[in-house]
Design a protein around this motif. Structure first.
Motif, short mmCIF file in Angstrom:
data_model
loop_
_atom_site.label_atom_id
_atom_site.label_comp_id
_atom_site.label_asym_id
_atom_site.label_seq_id
_atom_site.Cartn_x
_atom_site.Cartn_y
_atom_site.Cartn_z
N PRO A 135 -6.76 16.28 -7.05
CA PRO A 135 -7.38 15.05 -7.55
C PRO A 135 -8.86 15.21 -7.87
O PRO A 135 -9.40 14.48 -8.70
N ILE A 284 -0.84 1.06 -11.67
CA ILE A 284 -1.93 1.15 -10.69
C ILE A 284 -1.98 -0.10 -9.82
O ILE A 284 -2.19 -0.02 -8.60
N ASN A 287 0.57 0.02 -7.27
CA ASN A 287 0.22 1.00 -6.24
C ASN A 287 -1.12 0.66 -5.58
O ASN A 287 -1.82 1.55 -5.10
N ALA A 290 -2.59 2.21 -2.51
CA ALA A 290 -2.92 3.64 -2.56
C ALA A 290 -4.27 3.90 -3.21
O ALA A 290 -4.72 5.05 -3.25
N LEU A 291 -4.93 2.86 -3.71
CA LEU A 291 -6.20 3.05 -4.41
C LEU A 291 -7.30 3.64 -3.51
O LEU A 291 -8.02 4.55 -3.93
N ALA A 294 -6.66 7.21 -3.33
CA ALA A 294 -6.93 7.90 -4.60
C ALA A 294 -8.43 8.15 -4.78
O ALA A 294 -8.84 9.25 -5.15
N ILE A 298 -10.17 11.84 -4.88
CA ILE A 298 -10.90 12.30 -6.06
C ILE A 298 -12.31 12.74 -5.68
O ILE A 298 -12.77 13.81 -6.09
N LEU A 370 -5.23 8.15 -12.37
CA LEU A 370 -5.04 7.21 -11.26
C LEU A 370 -3.56 6.92 -11.02
O LEU A 370 -3.13 6.76 -9.88
N VAL A 373 -2.43 10.15 -9.14
CA VAL A 373 -3.00 10.32 -7.79
C VAL A 373 -2.48 9.24 -6.84
O VAL A 373 -2.21 9.52 -5.66
N THR A 374 -2.33 8.00 -7.31
CA THR A 374 -1.76 6.97 -6.43
C THR A 374 -0.31 7.27 -6.10
O THR A 374 0.17 6.95 -5.01
N THR A 375 0.40 7.90 -7.02
CA THR A 375 1.79 8.29 -6.74
C THR A 375 1.84 9.37 -5.67
O THR A 375 2.78 9.43 -4.86
N TYR A 377 0.20 9.47 -3.08
CA TYR A 377 0.12 8.78 -1.79
C TYR A 377 1.52 8.53 -1.24
O TYR A 377 1.77 8.64 -0.04
#
Length: 517
Positions: A135, A284, A287, A290-291, A294, A298, A370, A373-375, A377
């Protein structure tokens, strides 16, 4: 181009594409690949030559592009950020006049240039960067996108400043013209013409692969995937037919020149950008929990030591590489589209060009990142064994089952819009080499559409590798020309600011005597 010429062009295209049957194409790809493979290997090893730095392998061409972006950001005192608001005003037409020289509006020029950069890489390339570098690559990708805005500013300013107005009212511009002038102004006209010709040849050959065959092939693959896959889809063995339809649809747009291209891109680009961005924002939002993960992944991954081989520097390189490959800042291609704008102040289009890397990299690539990366999680390592577009498609499908159809539509629109923009880039390179004429334009457009059909019918990976290498090779003379002409762009900027300030100053009070000032 007259209606009669358009009909002749379309008939010629159909006749040439009728030859693209499976029987005719049989064995063609093997023959071409056998010839092209050694050339591709040599050229790729030269252009993407890597040096070892702190344990990471650094492609010199990426360093060349990023160093230029950083230089121009500092040289123009962070105009990429300070000029953003003014760029918006220009795009919405606040300073436009119908009598200004040029062929398309600021918005249409921007839409055409964005259509050339927003492509399959925005969906699949970002996913690959994350899968390799983690990320943290996203952070450096966004930073490189912001820096790239400065490079776009200077190259598109120069593209308009040194453009050539043709006898029929059309204009031709781009790196080949300002490279020629950069050396001509220094008393070396032959060297300037040679350098301009080298760039023009590179953009002509490059457009056939990265801006044409690769795009048409990926569009075909996506349609096959959502209609049953390679085993069940009716189109699985009919690449020639899909290519024929795609080539004709491209021809219907590019035959009419930049005005026709701009009319289409000014409608397609906003739609496809909003279509894809809204879809990504929906995922997003779904999700949302999960932010925080993310954002932390990152930021920490950008500076972590264990994210990828080579540590933080390796992640930085991957992020920068993805950004410059996506928004093409420093390649010079976008300056060709921006050169067609209607304006009497070259610097205005430089401002408009600031928005291009922002839209392409900072917005669209970041949203894709995003989503992925949230996936992560919910499904750590979900991308194992998946290709770039497959990774993004899977990330979308985790929340919405029919998302592969959405990705296929987005991918097709991205590919199609890229093709019609790159057709114009290649055309202007071609006419620079052979001269402006209807026959030269028509011949190039027929060949371009033929390659579009071929991209769906045969596998020419070495040819694509050659094209990819050529497109990045021409960034070397382009950046060289930008360095030489940067003071010229700075003078134009200073003059433009003075003219804007003089217009905004309040008028001095004057006394009147007998009704006269």
């Amino acid at each position: 181009m007259s209606a009669q010429h358009k009909r002749k062009a379309q008939r010629g295209l159909l006749l040439s594409l009728m030859l693209l049957s499976p029987a005719v194409l049989a064995g063609v790809d093997e023959t071409i690949n056998a010839w092209a493979t050694p050339v591709a290997e040599i050229l790729s090893s030269l252009v993407f030559y890597k040096v070892s730095l702190f344990g990471s392998q650094l492609p010199l061409v990426v360093l060349w592009l990023v160093a230029a972006a950083l230089f121009f950001t500092l040289y123009f005192n962070f105009l990429n950020l300070r000029g953003f608001g003014h760029a918006i005003k220009i795009v919405r037409g606040d300073f436009s006049q119908a009598h200004h020289p040029g062929e398309v509006s600021h918005f249409q020029a921007l839409a055409t240039a964005v259509s050339g950069t927003v492509g399959i890489g925005n969906i699949g390339g970002v996913a690959i960067a994350i899968s390799v570098g983690g990320p943290g690559a996203v952070f450096w990708m966004v930073l490189a996108g912001l820096l790239g805005m400065s490079t776009k500013f200077v190259e598109c300013t120069l593209g308009v400043l040194f453009r050539r107005e043709n006898s029929d009212g059309s204009v031709s511009g781009g790196p080949m013209y300002y490279l020629e002038q950069a050396l001509k102004l220094r008393g070396k006209p032959r060297a300037g013409r040679l350098l301009g010709g080298f760039y023009a040849l590179g953009i002509v050959l490059g457009c056939m692969g990265i801006g044409n065959m690769f795009q048409s092939n990926q569009a075909y693959v996506q349609v096959v995937n959502v209609t049953g896959g390679s085993e069940a889809s009716w189109l699985a063995d009919k690449g020639w037919l899909f290519g024929l339809v795609l080539a004709v649809s491209v021809a219907l747009v590019i035959i009419g020149g930049i005005k026709s291209i701009a009319r289409v891109t000014s409608k397609v680009v906003p739609f496809m950008a909003v279509f894809y961005c809204v879809g990504a924002l929906v995922i997003i939002a779904m999700n949302y929990e999960a932010l925080p993960f993310a954002v932390h992944a990152i930021i920490s991954g950008a500076f972590g030591s264990d994210s990828v081989a080579g540590g933080a520097l390796g992640v930085m390189i991957l992020g920068f590489q993805r950004a410059v490959f996506s928004n093409e800042a420093g390649i010079g291609s976008a300056a060709i589209a921006h050169s067609a704008v209607r304006t009497d102040k070259a610097i205005t289009e430089g401002y408009v060009a600031l928005l291009e890397p922002f839209i392409d990299t900072v917005v669209i690539c970041s949203l894709t990142a995003l989503v992925i990366v949230t996936t992560l999680y919910y499904e750590p390592g979900f991308f194992q064994g998946l290709g770039g577009i497959e990774m993004t498609s899977h990330a979308f499908a985790r929340n919405i089952g029919w998302s592969p159809i959405f990705i296929a539509i987005s991918g097709f629109l991205f590919a199609y819009s890229t093709m019609i923009a790159w057709a114009y880039y290649g055309l202007k390179g071609w006419t620079y080499l052979v001269g402006e004429s209807r026959s030269a334009e028509l011949g190039f457009k027929l060949v371009f559409c033929g390659f579009a059909a071929l991209g769906c019918s045969i596998q020419l990976q070495p040819v694509l590798d050659i094209s990819d290498a050529l497109v990045f090779l021409i960034c070397v003379p382009n950046i060289f020309g930008l360095y030489l002409l940067a003071p010229t762009a700075k003078r134009e900027l200073r003059s433009y600011r003075q003219s804007i300030q003089s217009k905004t100053k309040p008028a001095k009070k004057t006394e009147t005597i007998n009704g006269n000032c």
